[in-house]
Scaffold this active site. Structure first.
Site, short mmCIF file in Angstrom:
data_model
loop_
_atom_site.label_atom_id
_atom_site.label_comp_id
_atom_site.label_asym_id
_atom_site.label_seq_id
_atom_site.Cartn_x
_atom_site.Cartn_y
_atom_site.Cartn_z
N ASP A 91 -10.45 -5.64 -1.11
CA ASP A 91 -9.38 -4.93 -0.04
C ASP A 91 -9.96 -4.38 0.97
OD1 ASP A 91 -7.09 -4.00 1.27
OD2 ASP A 91 -6.45 -2.64 -0.24
N ASP A 101 0.67 -1.35 0.02
CA ASP A 101 -0.04 -0.10 0.09
C ASP A 101 1.02 1.35 -0.15
OD1 ASP A 101 -2.81 -1.01 0.32
OD2 ASP A 101 -2.00 -1.79 2.15
C1 DX5 Z 1 -6.27 0.16 3.10
C2 DX5 Z 1 -5.61 -0.55 2.35
C3 DX5 Z 1 -5.69 -2.16 2.89
C4 DX5 Z 1 -5.31 -2.13 4.28
C5 DX5 Z 1 -6.10 -3.68 4.36
O1 DX5 Z 1 -6.50 1.38 2.59
O2 DX5 Z 1 -5.45 -0.59 1.24
O3 DX5 Z 1 -4.67 -2.82 2.25
O4 DX5 Z 1 -3.98 -2.38 4.56
O5 DX5 Z 1 -5.97 -3.95 6.02
P1 DX5 Z 1 -7.22 -4.62 6.76
O6 DX5 Z 1 -7.28 -6.04 6.39
O7 DX5 Z 1 -6.66 -4.56 8.11
O8 DX5 Z 1 -8.38 -3.93 6.34
ZN ZN Z 2 -4.61 -2.12 -0.23
#
Ligand code: DX5
Ligand code: ZN
Length: 214
Positions: free
Chosen positions: A172, A32
């Protein structure tokens, strides 16, 4: 179903978290990138990212949460990612950015905020390799799964079938052993805190995969 693990929210350092993900049965490392503009937080420079990922082995699934994604592609191509995914809302140069990603033989993904109408992505579906459905607002790990995402997933899945398209569908945000049951249509599920806040990454990933054997 493949599992892509996001290291954004972990109790360990990014280095240690990535090491643990590489030792596990994850299929992709989800990276990310936030610029402090498109989303409030900033979490990288190209140099720090290159250092962090220099020894990675898992295929990279990069998720850009930045304005003007076009200017990052050349530098990111050096990491040889499998996918680079950017936000529909982040640029006017959508087609140009897709072409730039493909120029480096990288698969191109498009994503959109939960409140952006799904139809806005339709004109690009025959040019891309992946659609990432955001099931939380981008920018932060550990948020609650937005239930409306299930309808968006079903709608996209049906549109893909009806139009004989073959992009991958990913999701996601807020994916855990309960919410995964609602998104069994996806090809790739991204999960962050459910895995990285646990002691045993392999056990958590297995619990997601067992829910759907596709
Ligand atoms: C949010 C990110 C995600 C996040 C997912 O903006 O794009 O990839 O890290 O994390 P969880 O699974 O904790 O929602
Ligand atoms: Zn993400």
């Amino acid at each position: 179903m493949k599992i892509s693990v996001s290291y954004l929210s972990s109790d360990y350092s990014p280095e240690k978290t990535i090491y643990l993900i590489e030792q596990s049965n994850a299929d992709y490392l989800h990276v990310d990138l936030m610029d402090g503009g498109f989303v409030p937080r900033k979490n990288f420079t190209i140099q720090s990212l290159t250092n962090l990922l220099k020894n990675h082995e898992l295929p990279l699934d990069i998720h850009l949460m930045v304005f003007d994604p076009l200017i990052y592609i050349k530098d990111l191509s050096r990491l040889q990612p499998e996918y680079i995914t950017f936000h529909l809302e982040s640029t006017k140069d959508i087609v140009k950015t897709i072409s730039e990603i493909k120029k480096y033989q990288i698969k191109a993904g498009l994503t959109l905020r939960p409140d952006t109408p799904l139809e806005e992505i339709y004109p690009y579906l025959s040019f891309i390799d992946l659609v990432l459905i955001m099931s939380v607002n981008p920018g932060l790990g550990g948020q609650k799964f937005l239930e409306e995402s299930v309808n968006r997933l079903e709608k996209l899945y049906e549109y893909r079938q009806a139009n004989n398209l073959n992009f991958q569908i990913s999701i996601d945000g807020g994916i855990n052993n309960e919410t995964i049951k609602k998104v069994s249509l996806v090809d790739i599920a991204v999960s962050g805190s459910y895995i990285c806040k646990s002691k045993d990454y392999t056990k958590q990933i297995t619990s997601l995969k067992e829910t759907n054997q596709k």
